[in-house]
Scaffold this motif. Structure first.
Motif, PDB file in Angstrom:
ATOM      1  N   ARG A 301       0.813  -1.222   0.000  1.00  0.00           N
ATOM      2  CA  ARG A 301       0.000   0.000   0.000  1.00  0.00           C
ATOM      3  C   ARG A 301       0.842   1.266   0.000  1.00  0.00           C
ATOM      4  O   ARG A 301       0.534   2.227  -0.718  1.00  0.00           O
ATOM      5  CB  ARG A 301      -0.923   0.006   1.228  1.00  0.00           C
ATOM      6  N   PHE A 302       1.908   1.275   0.786  1.00  0.00           N
ATOM      7  CA  PHE A 302       2.661   2.517   0.979  1.00  0.00           C
ATOM      8  C   PHE A 302       4.123   2.428   0.565  1.00  0.00           C
ATOM      9  O   PHE A 302       4.847   3.414   0.661  1.00  0.00           O
ATOM     10  CB  PHE A 302       2.584   2.945   2.452  1.00  0.00           C
ATOM     11  N   GLU A 303       4.576   1.248   0.146  1.00  0.00           N
ATOM     12  CA  GLU A 303       6.000   1.075  -0.135  1.00  0.00           C
ATOM     13  C   GLU A 303       6.212   0.287  -1.425  1.00  0.00           C
ATOM     14  O   GLU A 303       5.349  -0.478  -1.856  1.00  0.00           O
ATOM     15  CB  GLU A 303       6.690   0.334   1.011  1.00  0.00           C
ATOM     16  N   ARG A 304       7.371   0.487  -2.016  1.00  0.00           N
ATOM     17  CA  ARG A 304       7.830  -0.363  -3.105  1.00  0.00           C
ATOM     18  C   ARG A 304       9.083  -1.084  -2.622  1.00  0.00           C
ATOM     19  O   ARG A 304       9.972  -0.471  -2.011  1.00  0.00           O
ATOM     20  CB  ARG A 304       8.147   0.447  -4.352  1.00  0.00           C
ATOM     21  N   TRP A 337      15.624  -3.554  -1.095  1.00  0.00           N
ATOM     22  CA  TRP A 337      15.563  -2.106  -0.876  1.00  0.00           C
ATOM     23  C   TRP A 337      14.100  -1.704  -0.780  1.00  0.00           C
ATOM     24  O   TRP A 337      13.302  -2.033  -1.656  1.00  0.00           O
ATOM     25  CB  TRP A 337      16.239  -1.377  -2.041  1.00  0.00           C
ATOM     26  N   ARG A 338      13.753  -1.022   0.287  1.00  0.00           N
ATOM     27  CA  ARG A 338      12.369  -0.612   0.512  1.00  0.00           C
ATOM     28  C   ARG A 338      12.275   0.913   0.449  1.00  0.00           C
ATOM     29  O   ARG A 338      13.006   1.609   1.149  1.00  0.00           O
ATOM     30  CB  ARG A 338      11.887  -1.130   1.866  1.00  0.00           C
ATOM     31  N   ILE A 339      11.368   1.426  -0.390  1.00  0.00           N
ATOM     32  CA  ILE A 339      11.242   2.863  -0.615  1.00  0.00           C
ATOM     33  C   ILE A 339       9.798   3.283  -0.392  1.00  0.00           C
ATOM     34  O   ILE A 339       8.871   2.638  -0.888  1.00  0.00           O
ATOM     35  CB  ILE A 339      11.639   3.245  -2.065  1.00  0.00           C
ATOM     36  N   SER A 340       9.606   4.357   0.339  1.00  0.00           N
ATOM     37  CA  SER A 340       8.261   4.893   0.536  1.00  0.00           C
ATOM     38  C   SER A 340       7.717   5.425  -0.777  1.00  0.00           C
ATOM     39  O   SER A 340       8.426   6.067  -1.552  1.00  0.00           O
ATOM     40  CB  SER A 340       8.281   6.010   1.584  1.00  0.00           C
ATOM     41  N   LYS A 341       6.437   5.158  -1.022  1.00  0.00           N
ATOM     42  CA  LYS A 341       5.795   5.715  -2.214  1.00  0.00           C
ATOM     43  C   LYS A 341       5.542   7.210  -2.062  1.00  0.00           C
ATOM     44  O   LYS A 341       5.313   7.911  -3.064  1.00  0.00           O
ATOM     45  CB  LYS A 341       4.476   4.991  -2.476  1.00  0.00           C
ATOM     46  N   HIS A 342       5.565   7.692  -0.818  1.00  0.00           N
ATOM     47  CA  HIS A 342       5.345   9.122  -0.569  1.00  0.00           C
ATOM     48  C   HIS A 342       6.675   9.863  -0.687  1.00  0.00           C
ATOM     49  O   HIS A 342       7.235  10.341   0.297  1.00  0.00           O
ATOM     50  CB  HIS A 342       4.711   9.325   0.806  1.00  0.00           C
ATOM     51  N   LEU A 347      10.414   6.379  -8.440  1.00  0.00           N
ATOM     52  CA  LEU A 347      10.558   5.049  -7.851  1.00  0.00           C
ATOM     53  C   LEU A 347      11.319   4.134  -8.800  1.00  0.00           C
ATOM     54  O   LEU A 347      11.190   4.238 -10.023  1.00  0.00           O
ATOM     55  CB  LEU A 347       9.181   4.464  -7.553  1.00  0.00           C
ATOM     56  N   PRO A 348      12.134   3.225  -8.254  1.00  0.00           N
ATOM     57  CA  PRO A 348      12.900   2.320  -9.114  1.00  0.00           C
ATOM     58  C   PRO A 348      11.978   1.390  -9.894  1.00  0.00           C
ATOM     59  O   PRO A 348      10.929   0.977  -9.409  1.00  0.00           O
ATOM     60  CB  PRO A 348      13.771   1.543  -8.116  1.00  0.00           C
TER      61      PRO A 348
END
Length: 368
Positions: A301-304, A337-342, A347-348
């Motif tokens: 929901r909030f991360e990639r 690697w975890r990145i916030s969508k916000h 985004l990768p």
């Protein structure tokens, strides 16, 4: 209130060998399935018998192999909540709650205890219903009410939320808060969920292959893990074998790289860990900066989450393998690697080749 346990029990190739103490607190047992968490509780309750050792609860010896003491489950008067609650289907809610109350209590006392616990868990008016007429959440509350009504010497809960969906789990966790607030004594809480353990437990024991490999507060486990099992159970997605190069450098043969560290590298270092959200983009070459290829992405929901392969692997022991050839080896050669969508950054995406930095002050080094 106190608990002392020092027991061993063997099942062929597997041996449970645990020793610990607890006071008026909630002690969590955190570990993967089959590691010995539930077996430990069953030994304390008297459902299983250790091969040797000693169990003492509040000064009362439950089990002592040398003294040939082995109290029955009824004599031990413990409360063990299983995943399926173990309610009696042919008894009403009120009779289920009363089932553990001692025979020494009068009829009036039993009724008062049942009424008190039904009220505590929001079950007033449900006393004459049967378990089949209740929702899963209501059944759990009946089981918790029965535990308190019995006035046990110790409370033990074995993954009480494992079969619940996320929404219902959040609601029913409040029932446990009521239980823990009402009970003064030792509570043992089995889980494989780090967040659940952090919410409920004063201390956490990490169990791996039948042994307790580390104990500490939740903060200590998350920020200063001491074992590979603790590192992984704390939610660290990146945990890879490591060997010492010098005082502030380790070599990671599965990733094929070397990493500089801010902390002194132990001579017997076994594993390096870095949380997926600590990885960061870099402009180019530099300390702990690596060319990495995005081999997969997945979204919540909030991360990639990106699965990163190391393009350059000068210290690799083996050649890189494809997913189709060996799935586990393939994954072990990658970093998460975890990145916030916000974020205002792009985004990768799968196929991207990026420079990624592993911060030297964000790595964990464990020795066992």
């Amino acid at each position: 209130m106190s608990l002392q346990v020092d027991i061993r029990k063997s099942f062929g190739d597997y041996t449970l060998d645990v020793a610990f103490e607890a006071g008026d607190e909630t002690l969590g047992f955190l570990g993967a399935s089959g590691c010995g968490k539930s077996l430990t509780l069953r030994c304390i309750a008297g459902i299983e018998t250790p091969d040797e050792g000693r169990i003492v609860v509040n000064g009362k010896v439950f089990f002592d192999s040398e003294a040939r003491i082995n109290l029955t489950p009824q004599q031990r008067k413990t409360a063990l909540l299983f995943q399926n609650y173990m309610l009696f289907p042919n008894l009403t809610v009120a009779d289920n709650v009363a089932a553990g109350i001692g025979r020494e209590a009068s009829k009036e006392e039993r009724a008062a205890i049942v009424a008190r616990e039904l009220d505590r868990f929001g079950l007033r008016g449900f006393g004459q219903r049967y378990p089949a007429q209740l929702s899963g959440g209501q059944q759990q509350r009946v089981a918790l009410a029965r535990m308190l009504a019995a006035s046990p010497g110790i409370l033990m809960l074995d993954e009480p939320f494992s079969a619940l969906d996320a929404h219902l789990k959040g609601v029913l966790e409040q029932n446990l808060v009521s239980l823990f607030e009402a009970y003064k004594g030792t509570i043992l809480y089995v889980s494989h969920d780090i967040d659940e353990s952090l919410r409920f437990c004063d201390r956490i024991a990490v169990v791996d292959a039948g042994r307790i490999v580390e104990e500490g507060t939740g903060d200590e486990l998350v920020n200063h893990p001491q074992s590979v099992a603790g590192l992984k159970l704390s939610g660290c997605k990146n945990a890879t074998p490591a060997r010492r190069v010098d005082e502030y450098c380790v070599e990671l043969p599965q990733w094929g790289i070397r990493v500089q560290t801010e902390t002194l590298v132990p001579a017997n270092v076994k594993c390096l860990g870095v949380r997926a959200f600590y990885l960061e983009c870099a402009e180019g070459p530099g300390e702990n900066c690596y060319r990495m290829r995005v081999d997969r992405v997945s979204d919540s929901r909030f991360e990639r989450t990106a699965l990163l392969g190391f393009v350059d692997r000068p210290y690799a022991e083996k050649q890189a393998v494809d997913f189709d050839d060996n799935e586990m080896s393939y994954l072990h050669q990658h970093a998460f690697w975890r990145i916030s969508k916000h974020t205002d950054k792009v985004l990768p995406r799968e196929g991207d080749v990026l420079w990624i930095r592993i911060p030297s002050d964000k790595v964990y080094l464990v020795t066992h």
